[in-house]
Motif scaffolding. Sequence first.
Motif, mmCIF file in Angstrom:
data_model
loop_
_atom_site.group_PDB
_atom_site.id
_atom_site.type_symbol
_atom_site.label_atom_id
_atom_site.label_comp_id
_atom_site.label_asym_id
_atom_site.label_seq_id
_atom_site.Cartn_x
_atom_site.Cartn_y
_atom_site.Cartn_z
ATOM 1 N N PHE A 92 0.822 -1.217 0.000
ATOM 2 C CA PHE A 92 0.000 0.000 0.000
ATOM 3 C C PHE A 92 0.854 1.264 0.000
ATOM 4 N N ALA A 93 2.112 1.165 0.491
ATOM 5 C CA ALA A 93 2.964 2.347 0.586
ATOM 6 C C ALA A 93 3.589 2.733 -0.750
ATOM 7 N N GLY A 95 3.044 4.455 -3.831
ATOM 8 C CA GLY A 95 1.979 5.377 -4.245
ATOM 9 C C GLY A 95 1.949 5.729 -5.723
ATOM 10 N N LEU A 121 -6.430 -1.094 1.333
ATOM 11 C CA LEU A 121 -6.855 -1.093 2.733
ATOM 12 C C LEU A 121 -7.679 0.142 3.085
ATOM 13 N N HIS A 122 -8.380 0.007 4.183
ATOM 14 C CA HIS A 122 -9.242 1.033 4.765
ATOM 15 C C HIS A 122 -8.651 2.447 4.699
ATOM 16 N N ASP A 123 -7.387 2.589 5.150
ATOM 17 C CA ASP A 123 -6.861 3.923 5.410
ATOM 18 C C ASP A 123 -6.415 4.678 4.171
ATOM 19 N N GLN A 124 -6.404 4.016 3.035
ATOM 20 C CA GLN A 124 -6.070 4.712 1.794
ATOM 21 C C GLN A 124 -7.301 4.966 0.924
ATOM 22 N N PHE A 127 -8.044 8.524 -0.369
ATOM 23 C CA PHE A 127 -7.097 8.985 -1.386
ATOM 24 C C PHE A 127 -7.357 8.306 -2.735
ATOM 25 N N ARG A 130 -10.295 10.016 -4.331
ATOM 26 C CA ARG A 130 -9.969 11.360 -4.810
ATOM 27 C C ARG A 130 -9.083 11.347 -6.050
ATOM 28 N N ARG A 139 -8.025 -6.004 0.160
ATOM 29 C CA ARG A 139 -7.159 -7.164 0.385
ATOM 30 C C ARG A 139 -7.966 -8.283 1.053
ATOM 31 N N LYS A 146 -15.780 -2.573 6.909
ATOM 32 C CA LYS A 146 -15.152 -1.463 7.645
ATOM 33 C C LYS A 146 -14.440 -0.508 6.696
ATOM 34 N N ASP A 153 -13.836 9.679 4.988
ATOM 35 C CA ASP A 153 -13.066 10.246 6.102
ATOM 36 C C ASP A 153 -13.129 11.773 6.154
ATOM 37 N N PHE A 154 -13.168 12.395 4.990
ATOM 38 C CA PHE A 154 -13.176 13.865 4.956
ATOM 39 C C PHE A 154 -14.358 14.358 4.132
#
Lengths: 175, 551
Positions: A92-93, A95, A121-124, A127, A130, A139, A146, A153-154
């Motif tokens: 995921f890192a 980019g 994953l959830h936290d990307q 982004f 967008r 994954r 979730k 998130d925003f």
Amino acid sequence: MPNSSNSIKPSNLIKDQQIIDNPWQIIAKDAEFSIETAGDHLLLPLATWLQHAEQLKNSKTIGVWLDSDESPEPLQALCQSIPVIAINFPVFADGRGYSYARTLRDYYAYTGDLRAIGDVLHDQMYFYKRCGFSSYLIREDANAEKALAGLNDFSANYQVGSDQANPDTPIFQKR
Amino acid sequence: MYIYDQYDRQIINERVNQFRGQTDRFLAGELSETEFLPLRLQNGLYIQRLAPMLRVAVPYGLYNTAQLRKLAHIARHYDKGYIHVSTRQNFQLNWPRLEDVPDILEELATVEMHAVQTSGNCIRNTTTDQYAGVAIDEIEDPRPWCELIRQWSTFHPEFALLPRKFKIAVCATEEDRAAFKFHDIGVELVHNDEGHTRFHVHVGGGLGRTPVISQLIKKDLHWQHLITYLEAVLRVYNQLGRRDNKYKARIKILVKAMGPEAFAERVDQEWQHIKGDENTLTEEAVARVQAFFAPQDYDVLDDSSCNRELASQRLESNDFGRWLDKNVQPHKQDGYAIVNLALKPTGIAPGDITDLQMEAIADLADQYSGGLLRNTHQQNIVLADVKKADLFALWQRCDALNIATPNLGHLSDPICCPGGDYCALANAKSIPIAEAIQRQFDDIDYLYDLGPIDLNISGCMNACGHHHVGHIGILGVDKKGREFYQISLGGNMGREASIAKILGPSFSPEEVPTVIEKVLDVFVKQRQPEEQFIDTYRRVGIDPFKEYVYA
């Protein structure tokens, strides 16, 4: 290499803010492929797809996937009718895929389904959205229910993006 | 300074919630260490040698007294009662508990502060001149442009996972105080013949393992294209920057590999796609931000009568006179001055201040400087709008707070990273080296005689102490499990940028002060009238220093 998906396992595919069935099968880079015997709902590696570009460019049931070191540039003139273009995030890192997505949306005016695959994953999620992704193959071992929440998130953005559902103006233009 | 509106507030509050959720999921075991790592880093949270470290963003170094008081409260309640001013104009808390970080962020949000993108492989805090807006050699206030860059780069969806960290500095003065040639992007503000704002864009500078001076890739960029051009640079870097080796992942390596001309051409190709798009700045948008940085309502004062008064105050106190000479800088407005609060008294880690000092400094800023403060990349604090008539009273208060050491720009005012005492990356301690040198050179008259010397100390190759650009640089290295120190000479941060040369084999910590003394002996012997250390070094080269030190 993204995990091959098949329809037996519960789907981890998110599109239009919901989890949907995933008929799409990802074909590995080293897999044998014959266009004569090919089935439906396949995502071919870029090199394979390009070999058969003339036959495939108007296919409604065969798409393509790019690895993180494969720029979408070869698709510039060909991509408009591809039903699904997937971009792989091996980790995921890495980019690079965000820029590929924006290139497809903003420069090549690709309007089909742009899918994030791999270590998704959830936290990307926010982004991805967008940058113009429209579907997300979460994954396998992660919780897609979730991850859905991450899409929201925003509720405001400083800069213009390539968000398809909600094309935005940067905040400085709204003030 | 910039004040949040509903959008800024909304975004920062949503960020606090997002990070609270991420921390909860990590603590519940739903997020792995690897998955949480970039998330916490993008919130400025490192796991350090002894405890987490939280880096709080101070956009371009500017903050107000409400924020400083809040930080004092946080230092007291969530930490050990002190805070550290970093070399990128931010604040660092050394001992917060991971579980407390969401609460700390929530407290920070109440005073319009955050820790967004203070670490991780993303666009970091944009820095600029600590004297922005009041400097006598300024072309135009750089802070509105910094703020516009801040907004564009905050949660930029495409650039959250770059090959490596990315730092932007803006310089708008004749004398460069932002070290813009040592940034991934250095934005140099100029005025064209008609007096219109343009930017020279320099790319690929940096410190770290491979120090590089940046290359000019775009001249005279029209201000309205600043954001789209930056976006084009980042888009090229995000796709082509190396990801196979983190030591070769910065943009400087890419620019070197492609060559600046080819890199510039590639950026131009990208830029043609987005030039003129919605990110293009408008006069209204710029004017809106500029209004936040409009000069305060200065009193009309007679500068020469203020100066006469200062001259007579000098006679009352030698110490005041020294402070005036060293720590006070000229201000563009008659009757006003810029004051540096010195955070390097001997025996205190450079850049550290306690909660009580912070509250006292907040009082001073309210009383004497319009309630605003700036952090400097030399790890001091600036009160930028002090009336000359108040200087004597301010000096007395600073002296009582132990923040009036009159040594700005001298050997005993080093830039120094936290080093091996705190940092998990460090090979060696840096704070005790700074202290040993301060103790060895405690004769202020001798320091003045030596003139300005930038002493920069880093505990490892990552170069947070900017050792490559110190006139004298010290780098901590690990030699078979022992801490050793490599000395380098001739670095310079300003427009005449240069990278220091290594003197020779490294030294034990005990030897360092003596070695520095020998270096200074050579300088004193070789210098010509009016020469500063860096001038002499440039004239005679490294050999005389080498010969004497290793004799």
